[in-house]
Write a protein that holds these residues in place. Structure first.
Motif, PDB file in Angstrom:
ATOM      1  N   GLN A 308       0.742  -1.198   0.275  1.00  0.00           N
ATOM      2  CA  GLN A 308       0.041  -0.018  -0.100  1.00  0.00           C
ATOM      3  C   GLN A 308       0.862   1.347   0.030  1.00  0.00           C
ATOM      4  OE1 GLN A 308      -2.950   0.071   3.062  1.00  0.00           O
ATOM      5  NE2 GLN A 308      -3.164   2.632   3.095  1.00  0.00           N
ATOM      6  N   ALA A 309       1.985   1.293   0.830  1.00  0.00           N
ATOM      7  CA  ALA A 309       2.826   2.241   0.909  1.00  0.00           C
ATOM      8  C   ALA A 309       3.467   2.888  -0.329  1.00  0.00           C
ATOM      9  CB  ALA A 309       3.938   2.330   1.921  1.00  0.00           C
ATOM     10  N   ASN A 310       3.930   1.718  -1.204  1.00  0.00           N
ATOM     11  CA  ASN A 310       4.561   1.670  -2.401  1.00  0.00           C
ATOM     12  C   ASN A 310       3.654   2.358  -3.641  1.00  0.00           C
ATOM     13  OD1 ASN A 310       6.879   0.980  -1.412  1.00  0.00           O
ATOM     14  ND2 ASN A 310       6.472  -1.142  -1.829  1.00  0.00           N
ATOM     15  N   ARG A 311       2.469   2.152  -3.325  1.00  0.00           N
ATOM     16  CA  ARG A 311       1.265   2.576  -4.457  1.00  0.00           C
ATOM     17  C   ARG A 311       0.870   4.264  -4.303  1.00  0.00           C
ATOM     18  NH1 ARG A 311      -1.337  -2.550  -3.053  1.00  0.00           N
ATOM     19  NH2 ARG A 311      -2.565  -1.138  -1.758  1.00  0.00           N
ATOM     20  N   ARG A 312       1.637   5.092  -4.926  1.00  0.00           N
ATOM     21  CA  ARG A 312       1.743   6.250  -4.657  1.00  0.00           C
ATOM     22  C   ARG A 312       1.847   7.113  -5.778  1.00  0.00           C
ATOM     23  NH1 ARG A 312       6.531   4.541  -3.968  1.00  0.00           N
ATOM     24  NH2 ARG A 312       8.380   5.791  -4.320  1.00  0.00           N
ATOM     25  N   THR A 313       1.677   8.499  -5.727  1.00  0.00           N
ATOM     26  CA  THR A 313       1.865   9.545  -6.523  1.00  0.00           C
ATOM     27  C   THR A 313       2.754  10.638  -6.285  1.00  0.00           C
ATOM     28  OG1 THR A 313       0.040   8.858  -8.090  1.00  0.00           O
ATOM     29  CG2 THR A 313       1.209  11.055  -8.687  1.00  0.00           C
ATOM     30  N   GLU A 314       3.864  11.059  -6.560  1.00  0.00           N
ATOM     31  CA  GLU A 314       4.842  12.030  -5.993  1.00  0.00           C
ATOM     32  C   GLU A 314       4.989  13.212  -6.980  1.00  0.00           C
ATOM     33  OE1 GLU A 314       7.520   9.465  -2.828  1.00  0.00           O
ATOM     34  OE2 GLU A 314       8.471   9.910  -4.855  1.00  0.00           O
ATOM     35  N   ILE A 315       4.848  14.366  -6.133  1.00  0.00           N
ATOM     36  CA  ILE A 315       4.920  15.582  -7.018  1.00  0.00           C
ATOM     37  C   ILE A 315       6.134  16.351  -6.332  1.00  0.00           C
ATOM     38  CG2 ILE A 315       4.031  17.885  -7.522  1.00  0.00           C
ATOM     39  CD1 ILE A 315       1.334  16.879  -7.157  1.00  0.00           C
ATOM     40  N   ILE A 316       7.299  16.252  -7.544  1.00  0.00           N
ATOM     41  CA  ILE A 316       8.486  16.465  -6.927  1.00  0.00           C
ATOM     42  C   ILE A 316       8.709  17.916  -7.358  1.00  0.00           C
ATOM     43  CG2 ILE A 316      11.034  16.064  -6.714  1.00  0.00           C
ATOM     44  CD1 ILE A 316       9.965  13.098  -7.593  1.00  0.00           C
ATOM     45  N   LEU A 317       9.013  18.815  -6.298  1.00  0.00           N
ATOM     46  CA  LEU A 317       9.270  20.176  -6.648  1.00  0.00           C
ATOM     47  C   LEU A 317      10.944  20.602  -6.573  1.00  0.00           C
ATOM     48  CD1 LEU A 317       6.151  21.322  -4.638  1.00  0.00           C
ATOM     49  CD2 LEU A 317       6.146  20.666  -7.167  1.00  0.00           C
ATOM     50  N   THR A 318      11.603  21.282  -7.628  1.00  0.00           N
ATOM     51  CA  THR A 318      12.920  21.471  -7.643  1.00  0.00           C
ATOM     52  C   THR A 318      12.907  22.950  -7.886  1.00  0.00           C
ATOM     53  OG1 THR A 318      13.476  19.195  -8.353  1.00  0.00           O
ATOM     54  CG2 THR A 318      15.007  20.738  -8.209  1.00  0.00           C
ATOM     55  N   PRO A 319      13.583  23.761  -7.142  1.00  0.00           N
ATOM     56  CA  PRO A 319      13.725  25.420  -7.708  1.00  0.00           C
ATOM     57  C   PRO A 319      14.861  25.155  -8.700  1.00  0.00           C
ATOM     58  CG  PRO A 319      14.898  24.813  -5.490  1.00  0.00           C
ATOM     59  CD  PRO A 319      14.293  23.368  -6.106  1.00  0.00           C
ATOM     60  N   LYS A 320      14.733  26.176  -9.632  1.00  0.00           N
ATOM     61  CA  LYS A 320      15.671  26.211 -10.853  1.00  0.00           C
ATOM     62  C   LYS A 320      17.238  26.791 -10.412  1.00  0.00           C
ATOM     63  CE  LYS A 320      14.438  27.841 -14.765  1.00  0.00           C
ATOM     64  NZ  LYS A 320      14.072  28.745 -15.757  1.00  0.00           N
TER      65      LYS A 320
END
Length: 331
Positions: A308-320
């Motif tokens: 269950q923990a591995n079933r996920r969607t990640e939004i990864i935010l990186t500053p330029k």
């Protein structure tokens, strides 16, 4: 009757105890998350300390080099001054001897002796002139080296200050971004999504149950609302690169148009991207979607909790990082 009262009492106690237990669990999860973030920040802080120590050592080396160059310049200046005095004295002796020779009315022997003395003085005068020229050349070279070292140290200090300022601005921007997203998602529980920092990035990790039905890539109503809130925060941050990653568990999957876990993870990521773009002014060139299938798990194991923990969607935010990269490249 007494038995019924006892059962009712136990039921009341149990029901009232469930809320504090849930709050405790959420608090414990939050504490664990904060501990992880603190560990990351400590690691980054140690790396920054090492970099600062290295830069400080370089600055100290340049300072010592400048001190030595200043001392050498002073010594050369004194040497040049001595050569100038010697040259002036010798030149005066030569001038006096030459005038004496011109005014001489002595014998040929006296004139020959005087002429030989003049020739010797002229040779010594030429040697002194050569030594004076060399001293002037050495001093000029030393002054140029000193100016170059000072310029290098000033450039190093300026670059260090700019780098520290850029890193601080990046960290402040990330912290502010994390707070904005946390504030926007206050209505969602910690077992639905998490916001944390890692490796200089902000991660918004959304559980499968918040966004999708099992095996589906259609975002549900509650998940769409969370994504709209995130998108409204991100559209205000123009210098943030956004990567949406879909993740699945390792159980093989195939259904209809979906060929496998790769397919499912990619389609989930693109579904999330579409909702975010449709509900904000985010620049499409700053966002991308990718599927990672089951190959970046957060937990190992085949138990239900790990899957269950591995079933996920990640939004990864990186500053330029353009400003910081430019500073690092221009060493």
């Amino acid at each position: 009757m007494k038995k019924w009262i006892l059962v009712s009492f136990i039921a009341i106690v149990y029901s009232t105890a469930c809320i504090p237990l849930k709050q405790y669990q959420e608090t414990a999860d939050r504490a664990n998350q904060l501990d992880q973030e603190a560990g990351i920040l400590r690691s980054e802080n140690e790396e920054l300390k090492v970099s600062k120590n290295e830069l400080s050592a370089e600055v100290q080396r340049l300072k010592k080099q400048i001190e030595q160059l200043l001392q050498d310049t002073t010594n050369l200046s004194r040497r040049l001054q001595k050569e100038q005095y010697k040259y002036a004295d010798l030149n005066k002796s030569y001038t006096d001897a030459l005038q004496k020779f011109k005014n001489s009315s002595g014998s040929d022997a006296d004139n020959k002796e005087l002429l030989a003395f003049l020739q010797k003085l002229q040779e010594e005068l030429q040697a002194r002139e050569d030594a004076l020229h060399k001293a002037e050349t050495d001093l000029l070279k030393q002054q140029k080296e000193l100016a170059a070292s000072k310029s290098q140290m000033e450039s190093q200090n300026s670059r260090l200050q700019e780098l520290e300022k850029a890193l601080q601005q990046k960290d402040n921007a990330l912290l502010a971004l994390r707070k904005s997203i946390n504030d926007a998602l206050t209505g969602f529980s910690s077992d639905e999504l998490k916001v944390h920092m890692k490796d200089g990035k902000v991660y918004v990790s959304l559980e499968e149950k918040l966004l999708f039905q099992s095996g589906s890539y259609q975002v549900n109503t509650q998940g769409a609302e969370a994504l709209r809130k995130i998108a409204r925060v991100l559209e205000e941050n123009k210098n943030i690169e956004i990567i949406v990653e879909g993740h699945t568990d390792k159980v093989p999957f195939k259904s209809g148009v979906l060929l496998d876990n790769w397919d499912l993870s990619v389609k989930r990521a693109t579904s999330v991207v579409r909702i975010m773009l449709d509900n904000s002014q985010i620049d499409p060139s700053m966002i991308s979607a990718s599927g990672r299938s089951a190959f970046l798990p957060v937990k190992d194991g085949s138990d239900a909790a790990s899957l269950q923990a591995n079933r996920r969607t990640e939004i990864i935010l990186t500053p330029k990082m353009d400003q910081i990269l430019n500073l690092l490249e221009n060493k």
